[in-house]
Write an enzyme that holds these catalytic residues in place. Structure first.
Site, short mmCIF file in Angstrom:
data_model
loop_
_atom_site.label_atom_id
_atom_site.label_comp_id
_atom_site.label_asym_id
_atom_site.label_seq_id
_atom_site.Cartn_x
_atom_site.Cartn_y
_atom_site.Cartn_z
CG PHE A 174 36.27 38.70 45.85
CD1 PHE A 174 37.56 38.21 45.67
CD2 PHE A 174 35.82 38.91 47.14
CE1 PHE A 174 38.39 37.93 46.75
CE2 PHE A 174 36.64 38.63 48.24
CZ PHE A 174 37.92 38.14 48.04
CB CYS A 175 36.02 34.42 41.63
SG CYS A 175 34.93 34.87 40.25
CB THR A 176 40.48 34.82 39.12
OG1 THR A 176 40.95 34.01 40.19
CG2 THR A 176 41.66 35.37 38.34
#
Length: 304
Positions: A174-176
């Site tokens: 996951f990331c922003t």
């Protein structure tokens, strides 16, 4: 109230330099500010403005080659979170430094926010946060692996050093907003990892869609605009920004002996020279003079 739109699209721009000026003109003509990156591999960035201004910018962006179906994530800010509009040409719209990466060819399996908790609760799943260390420091998912990277370009080396630890595991990343995972999942598939998943549209989508009472997220999410961080429901968070190193700082951090407004914080006090701090003090002096005259300094224009 301002609309904040975060967007990206991997697509082929043969000559991105020809797109720069028309895009900047449309944004500026409609009072839109922020940063948009153009490269041969596509577009990435965050912009803010009125509803009409954002709609005009998005219409133009959707007219670009391959961007007709571009998706974006919207939130709001009480004040303009950017000081100016910038359109920049880059080698990559998110820098990983791997020449064979191609998210348009293959990526991991997208997981909707409502299904994310179930996936990351599985014993055979390793959860990896692909963001930088200062972002992870203020919030992440329960049990997530922190690669402690200073930049996204360090991720491949981290994986090479740690891949054996994840043998036999499914990988959930996951990331922003989702863009880093497009490249990271493509990279892991190329490294022979069979089952790779990523959170669709990133943390921002999760914080908007999943109720706080059901959330596996701890802390706040760093964002690259004047709001600094957001929480559940994409409400503005509690963090400020150290204007020397651009890292998030809490109210407690401001009580640290190393903190000097606009000049240094405990995270960067040993990273800058006295000449750097002298320059920062002069900048801070100009900001305070502008405030005393009732004027808005360019840096204040980006604060909420």
């Amino acid at each position: 109230m301002f609309i904040v739109a975060a967007l990206y699209k991997f697509t082929s721009f043969d000559r991105p330099e020809l797109l720069k000026v028309p895009l900047a003109k449309v944004c500026c003509a409609n009072g839109v500010r922020g940063t948009l990156l153009l490269a041969e591999e596509g577009i990435n960035g965050t912009i803010a403005g009125s509803r009409d201004g954002i709609d005009a910018a998005l219409r133009h962006i959707k007219s670009l080659p391959g961007c007709g179906d571009i998706a974006w994530k919207e939130s709001t800010a009480e004040a303009m979170p950017f000081p100016r509009m910038k359109v920049r040409l880059k080698r990559e719209i998110v820098t990983m430094g791997q020449p064979n990466i191609d998210p348009t060819a293959s990526v991991g399996t997208y997981i909707a926010p409502e299904d994310w908790n179930t996936l990351i609760s599985s014993q055979d799943v390793a959860v990896i946060d692909t963001r930088n260390d200062y972002e992870v420091a203020i919030g992440t998912f329960e049990g997530a692996e922190d690669p402690v990277t200073k930049s996204f370009g360090e991720f491949p080396a981290w994986w090479a050093e740690n891949a054996l630890r994840f043998e036999g595991k499914k990988i959930a990343m996951f990331c922003t907003g989702g863009i880093r995972c497009e490249k990271a999942t493509n990279y892991l598939l190329g490294q022979g990892v069979d089952e790779v998943f990523h959170l669709k549209d990133g943390i921002l989508n999760y914080l908007e869609e999943v109720p706080k009472t059901q959330s596996r997220w701890n802390g706040e999410c760093f964002v690259f605009d004047g709001r600094v961080s957001v929480g559940h429901g994409l409400e503005k968070g509690s963090f400020d920004l150290c204007h020397a190193c651009r890292r998030p700082i809490s109210e407690d951090d401001k009580t640290h002996a190393a903190f000097e407004q606009g000049i240094a914080c405990h995270q960067c006090i040993n990273e800058t020279s006295e000449s750097d701090r002298k320059r920062f003090r002069e900048r801070q002096k100009q900001i305070e003079l502008a405030r005393s005259r009732g004027e808005t300094h360019f840096r204040d224009a980006a604060k909420t």
